[in-house]
Design an enzyme around this catalytic site. Sequence first.
Site, PDB file in Angstrom:
ATOM      1  CD  GLN A 186      25.761  25.680 -44.326  1.00 19.40           C
ATOM      2  OE1 GLN A 186      26.027  26.020 -45.805  1.00 19.40           O
ATOM      3  NE2 GLN A 186      24.845  26.216 -44.061  1.00 19.40           N
ATOM      4  CB  SER A 206      18.692  22.094 -47.980  1.00 20.08           C
ATOM      5  OG  SER A 206      17.762  22.416 -47.807  1.00 20.08           O
ATOM      6  CB  ALA A 207      16.463  23.551 -52.742  1.00 20.37           C
ATOM      7  CG  HIS A 208      16.468  26.702 -47.605  1.00 21.43           C
ATOM      8  ND1 HIS A 208      17.579  27.512 -46.512  1.00 21.43           N
ATOM      9  CD2 HIS A 208      16.391  24.959 -46.342  1.00 21.43           C
ATOM     10  CE1 HIS A 208      16.843  26.799 -45.611  1.00 21.43           C
ATOM     11  NE2 HIS A 208      17.085  25.695 -45.549  1.00 21.43           N
ATOM     12  CB  THR A 244       0.538  14.924 -53.009  1.00 18.54           C
ATOM     13  OG1 THR A 244       0.370  14.415 -52.624  1.00 18.54           O
ATOM     14  CG2 THR A 244       1.111  15.833 -54.838  1.00 18.54           C
ATOM     15  CB  CYS A 329      19.204  34.124 -28.190  1.00 17.16           C
ATOM     16  SG  CYS A 329      19.947  34.829 -28.715  1.00 17.16           S
TER      17      CYS A 329
END
Length: 388
Positions: A186, A206-208, A244, A329
């Site tokens: 983050q 992280s990329a996303h 790969t 949840c």
Amino acid sequence: MALSATPIYMDYAATTPVDPRVAQEMARYLGLDGTFANPASRSHMLGWLAEQAVEGARRQVADLIHADPREIVWTSGATEADNLALIGFMRANRARGRHLITSSIEHKAILDTAASLEQEGFDVTLLAPDSNGRITPEQLRDALRPDTILVSLMAVNNEIGSRNDIDALGNIAHQHGAAFHVDAAQAAGKIPLDVGTQPIDMLSLSAHKVYGPKGIGALYVRRDTQITPLIHGGGHERGMRSGTLPTHQIVGMGTAFTLASAEQEQDNQRIARLRARLVARLEQLPGAHFTIEEGKGVANILSVGFDDVDGQTLLMEMRSLATATGSACNSADVAPSYVLGALGVPTRRALATLRLSLGRFSTEQDVDGAADVITATLARLRSTQAPA
Ligand SMILES: *Cc1c(COP(=O)(O)O)cnc(C)c1O
């Protein structure tokens, strides 16, 4: 009102849309007319071109955190990077000690990994955060033991946006001879990171969360830091992570990180203005509590809880706002988030806590719309609900 109205997206901390400039670049590495070859194919030109693309992206990712590209190991995301850092380091260095220190508000990628290390015979200490979600240097100093070999603390918390003082914490770990790992999923693209000057041995990315694709990330591993691999087969990534390499994903992450290097400051300034606009509206709502003090966390994450309202109903009624809540949840069971619990937020308010997170594509209309939806929903629920 149109039934199919797209919800306002205010969940950038869960994931970001891929920046169109990133998607465009990725598309060049997929088809027959693109650079689709296996980057490990050393016997032909197409393989070399793919390898070149991978190494270019490695430098792009390294540049954002001022690392040497040779210190970047590709993974499937920050979850795998966290696993590799903790398990890989503890196993490789077990002869020196078996104690790991982390905190009770880390991402599950750290907490569940630490729990599995306990099953393996390692010792884990979880530090509790202060009311602003921070681990203090004094706490860390007190928890260190002669057999502590690794400290892992997040730079920015994904639920409440709190920031740790990475430099102070890392220095204490190092003075003690322990290595320091930082979950920066983050933090990348939000706050400056510099492994050249900061006391960091391993760093998860992280990329996303940074307008890149899902399913790709990296672990920065400082030279001379010993880790054993978790995934075997072929010896890719200098033996630390076989498999790969997904060229298109890697190129996407590289492009996204270069954009972050260039645009993080202007993104932050714009997002800070949007946050101020949102806070100005929300602080006027009766029974609103900001989870941490304004100014203590990153600009893009705002955690706000509400008294005198049922959390589950609040969420159900706000379908036009894509956001996250302070609840976890599990089928029928609704439990308050462990992060809010660790901060001492009362259960009922924790269940009625929203994590509003902004990003590169957020607009004033989004902010005003979200404030309108929250205001109207609270008013409606409070007029129909019996007080608890
Ligand atoms: C999202 C996130 C992760 C997990 O990253 P993935 O790439 O989705 O595996 C880990 N830690 C933190 C703090 C995160 O926000």
